[in-house]
Design a protein around this motif. Sequence first.
Motif, PDB file in Angstrom:
ATOM      1  N   TYR A   1      -1.470  -5.930   3.691  1.00  0.00           N
ATOM      2  CA  TYR A   1      -0.665  -4.726   3.463  1.00  0.00           C
ATOM      3  C   TYR A   1       0.804  -5.089   3.260  1.00  0.00           C
ATOM      4  CZ  TYR A   1       1.612  -4.751   8.065  1.00  0.00           C
ATOM      5  OH  TYR A   1       2.389  -5.085   9.145  1.00  0.00           O
ATOM      6  N   LYS A   2       1.516  -4.211   2.583  1.00  0.00           N
ATOM      7  CA  LYS A   2       2.967  -4.270   2.442  1.00  0.00           C
ATOM      8  C   LYS A   2       3.539  -2.888   2.739  1.00  0.00           C
ATOM      9  CE  LYS A   2       3.047  -7.510  -1.522  1.00  0.00           C
ATOM     10  NZ  LYS A   2       3.517  -7.631  -2.929  1.00  0.00           N
ATOM     11  N   ASN A   3       4.705  -2.859   3.357  1.00  0.00           N
ATOM     12  CA  ASN A   3       5.421  -1.607   3.527  1.00  0.00           C
ATOM     13  C   ASN A   3       6.208  -1.312   2.259  1.00  0.00           C
ATOM     14  OD1 ASN A   3       4.830  -0.839   6.303  1.00  0.00           O
ATOM     15  ND2 ASN A   3       5.961  -2.671   6.879  1.00  0.00           N
ATOM     16  N   LEU A   4       6.097  -0.099   1.755  1.00  0.00           N
ATOM     17  CA  LEU A   4       6.853   0.343   0.593  1.00  0.00           C
ATOM     18  C   LEU A   4       7.842   1.416   1.026  1.00  0.00           C
ATOM     19  CD1 LEU A   4       3.969   0.672  -2.045  1.00  0.00           C
ATOM     20  CD2 LEU A   4       5.468  -1.297  -1.641  1.00  0.00           C
ATOM     21  N   PRO A   5       8.897   1.661   0.239  1.00  0.00           N
ATOM     22  CA  PRO A   5       9.870   2.693   0.608  1.00  0.00           C
ATOM     23  C   PRO A   5       9.244   4.075   0.802  1.00  0.00           C
ATOM     24  CG  PRO A   5      10.726   1.325  -1.161  1.00  0.00           C
ATOM     25  CD  PRO A   5       9.291   0.930  -0.982  1.00  0.00           C
ATOM     26  N   ASN A   6       8.156   4.345   0.056  1.00  0.00           N
ATOM     27  CA  ASN A   6       7.536   5.669   0.147  1.00  0.00           C
ATOM     28  C   ASN A   6       6.038   5.573   0.422  1.00  0.00           C
ATOM     29  OD1 ASN A   6       7.504   8.536   0.030  1.00  0.00           O
ATOM     30  ND2 ASN A   6       6.725   8.440  -2.073  1.00  0.00           N
ATOM     31  N   GLY A   7       5.617   4.570   1.200  1.00  0.00           N
ATOM     32  CA  GLY A   7       4.198   4.454   1.486  1.00  0.00           C
ATOM     33  C   GLY A   7       3.787   3.035   1.809  1.00  0.00           C
ATOM     34  N   PHE A   8       2.581   2.684   1.341  1.00  0.00           N
ATOM     35  CA  PHE A   8       2.017   1.373   1.658  1.00  0.00           C
ATOM     36  C   PHE A   8       1.264   0.819   0.453  1.00  0.00           C
ATOM     37  CE2 PHE A   8       2.356   3.662   5.631  1.00  0.00           C
ATOM     38  CZ  PHE A   8       2.914   2.730   6.480  1.00  0.00           C
ATOM     39  N   GLU A   9       1.238  -0.497   0.364  1.00  0.00           N
ATOM     40  CA  GLU A   9       0.391  -1.189  -0.605  1.00  0.00           C
ATOM     41  C   GLU A   9      -0.643  -1.983   0.185  1.00  0.00           C
ATOM     42  OE1 GLU A   9       0.713  -4.529  -4.170  1.00  0.00           O
ATOM     43  OE2 GLU A   9       2.485  -3.370  -3.577  1.00  0.00           O
ATOM     44  N   LEU A  10      -1.902  -1.725  -0.096  1.00  0.00           N
ATOM     45  CA  LEU A  10      -2.985  -2.374   0.646  1.00  0.00           C
ATOM     46  C   LEU A  10      -3.785  -3.290  -0.269  1.00  0.00           C
ATOM     47  CD1 LEU A  10      -4.405   0.790   2.485  1.00  0.00           C
ATOM     48  CD2 LEU A  10      -2.621  -0.762   3.296  1.00  0.00           C
ATOM     49  N   LYS A  11      -4.416  -4.272   0.332  1.00  0.00           N
ATOM     50  CA  LYS A  11      -5.388  -5.110  -0.367  1.00  0.00           C
ATOM     51  C   LYS A  11      -6.667  -5.030   0.451  1.00  0.00           C
ATOM     52  CE  LYS A  11      -4.578  -9.504  -0.569  1.00  0.00           C
ATOM     53  NZ  LYS A  11      -4.032 -10.836  -0.939  1.00  0.00           N
TER      54      LYS A  11
ATOM     55  N   ILE B   1      -0.580   3.638  -1.839  1.00  0.00           N
ATOM     56  CA  ILE B   1      -0.701   4.986  -1.280  1.00  0.00           C
ATOM     57  C   ILE B   1       0.688   5.477  -0.903  1.00  0.00           C
ATOM     58  CG2 ILE B   1      -1.642   6.359   0.622  1.00  0.00           C
ATOM     59  CD1 ILE B   1      -3.930   4.382   0.817  1.00  0.00           C
ATOM     60  N   ASN B   2       1.115   6.616  -1.496  1.00  0.00           N
ATOM     61  CA  ASN B   2       2.420   7.135  -1.116  1.00  0.00           C
ATOM     62  C   ASN B   2       2.297   8.100   0.050  1.00  0.00           C
ATOM     63  OD1 ASN B   2       1.692   9.695  -2.066  1.00  0.00           O
ATOM     64  ND2 ASN B   2       2.764   9.467  -4.009  1.00  0.00           N
ATOM     65  N   ARG B   3       3.421   8.546   0.552  1.00  0.00           N
ATOM     66  CA  ARG B   3       3.452   9.376   1.756  1.00  0.00           C
ATOM     67  C   ARG B   3       2.687  10.689   1.583  1.00  0.00           C
ATOM     68  NH1 ARG B   3       4.914   6.128   5.986  1.00  0.00           N
ATOM     69  NH2 ARG B   3       6.683   4.841   5.382  1.00  0.00           N
ATOM     70  N   ASN B   4       2.590  11.160   0.344  1.00  0.00           N
ATOM     71  CA  ASN B   4       1.882  12.418   0.086  1.00  0.00           C
ATOM     72  C   ASN B   4       0.374  12.242  -0.016  1.00  0.00           C
ATOM     73  OD1 ASN B   4       4.277  13.909   0.027  1.00  0.00           O
ATOM     74  ND2 ASN B   4       4.629  13.410  -2.123  1.00  0.00           N
ATOM     75  N   GLY B   5      -0.102  11.010   0.129  1.00  0.00           N
ATOM     76  CA  GLY B   5      -1.534  10.763   0.069  1.00  0.00           C
ATOM     77  C   GLY B   5      -2.051  10.473  -1.317  1.00  0.00           C
ATOM     78  N   PHE B   6      -1.146  10.338  -2.303  1.00  0.00           N
ATOM     79  CA  PHE B   6      -1.578   9.982  -3.657  1.00  0.00           C
ATOM     80  C   PHE B   6      -1.982   8.512  -3.670  1.00  0.00           C
ATOM     81  CE2 PHE B   6      -0.728   8.328  -7.924  1.00  0.00           C
ATOM     82  CZ  PHE B   6      -1.503   9.193  -8.686  1.00  0.00           C
ATOM     83  N   ILE B   7      -3.126   8.217  -4.275  1.00  0.00           N
ATOM     84  CA  ILE B   7      -3.670   6.866  -4.246  1.00  0.00           C
ATOM     85  C   ILE B   7      -3.836   6.312  -5.668  1.00  0.00           C
ATOM     86  CG2 ILE B   7      -6.027   7.809  -4.104  1.00  0.00           C
ATOM     87  CD1 ILE B   7      -6.786   5.324  -2.470  1.00  0.00           C
ATOM     88  N   LYS B   8      -3.443   5.063  -5.842  1.00  0.00           N
ATOM     89  CA  LYS B   8      -3.554   4.385  -7.129  1.00  0.00           C
ATOM     90  C   LYS B   8      -4.161   3.008  -6.884  1.00  0.00           C
ATOM     91  CE  LYS B   8      -0.760   2.976 -11.140  1.00  0.00           C
ATOM     92  NZ  LYS B   8       0.626   2.907 -11.683  1.00  0.00           N
ATOM     93  N   THR B   9      -5.189   2.657  -7.650  1.00  0.00           N
ATOM     94  CA  THR B   9      -5.909   1.407  -7.394  1.00  0.00           C
ATOM     95  C   THR B   9      -5.921   0.485  -8.607  1.00  0.00           C
ATOM     96  OG1 THR B   9      -8.069   2.280  -8.079  1.00  0.00           O
ATOM     97  CG2 THR B   9      -7.416   2.617  -5.782  1.00  0.00           C
ATOM     98  N   LYS B  10      -6.075  -0.811  -8.327  1.00  0.00           N
ATOM     99  CA  LYS B  10      -6.202  -1.814  -9.382  1.00  0.00           C
ATOM    100  C   LYS B  10      -7.116  -2.929  -8.888  1.00  0.00           C
ATOM    101  CE  LYS B  10      -3.632  -5.206 -12.122  1.00  0.00           C
ATOM    102  NZ  LYS B  10      -2.293  -5.824 -12.393  1.00  0.00           N
TER     103      LYS B  10
END
Length: 222
Positions: free
Chosen positions: A173-183, A201-210
């Motif tokens: 995981y990484k901490n992002l300014p507005n959420g988290f990046e997970l592996k 994943i941003n604070r609003n619960g929006f999720i983007k995957t790759k």
Amino acid sequence: MRYLIITIALIFTSCMKKESEKIDIINETKEIKNVDGTNKFLKIPYNLRENYLDSLAKKIVPNSKYQYWQYATYRQGSDIETYIVLNEDGDSSFKKKINKKPRPNYNYGIFFGGHPNFRCNYIVTVNNNKIYNLKTEEEFRDFIGTIDNLEEAILLARTYGYQLDNNIAGNGYKNLPNGFELKLMKYHEFPTRKESVKIVINRNGFIKTKSLGIYCEGTDCN
């Protein structure tokens, strides 16, 4: 003539100094970008030998205020049923009124599974003196709402099928300014494979995957 030579030398020296400063600025900018681009994933501090989903639940912060709420786990096996409250908050006097516990099955429940035994998690809330059972992952996402911490981010990702693995390809995981990046890991049953997936994943619960590709195949993935 002598003054002309001195003047030209001064102009040349000044130009060289400016060019050197310009190069230093460019190199400094590159260095900053490189440092920013090489941030490493940190290991997620939860153990797969234990039920990490239960541990994550202790960090849940609901999106709304309730008179009372509880996040519980249900287990069924060898003709024995057990209910364990993992996290709760609010007026505990309502806990006594929850005398009818849900009896989940394979058709619904949060993170359900297990064979031959069965287990799943569920949520009970009390609002306006009325008791509600939240039994689906869609309801669970609404219950979490804003992503307040790493644990909620991992739980949210789990509702979409992304799991924690021991392998570093599925654990970071990484901490992002507005959420988290997970592996995390996406498990494929037929044929058996493990896929590494980067999830933002941003604070609003929006999720983007790759997808980062398959890192395990066959019986070694069981």
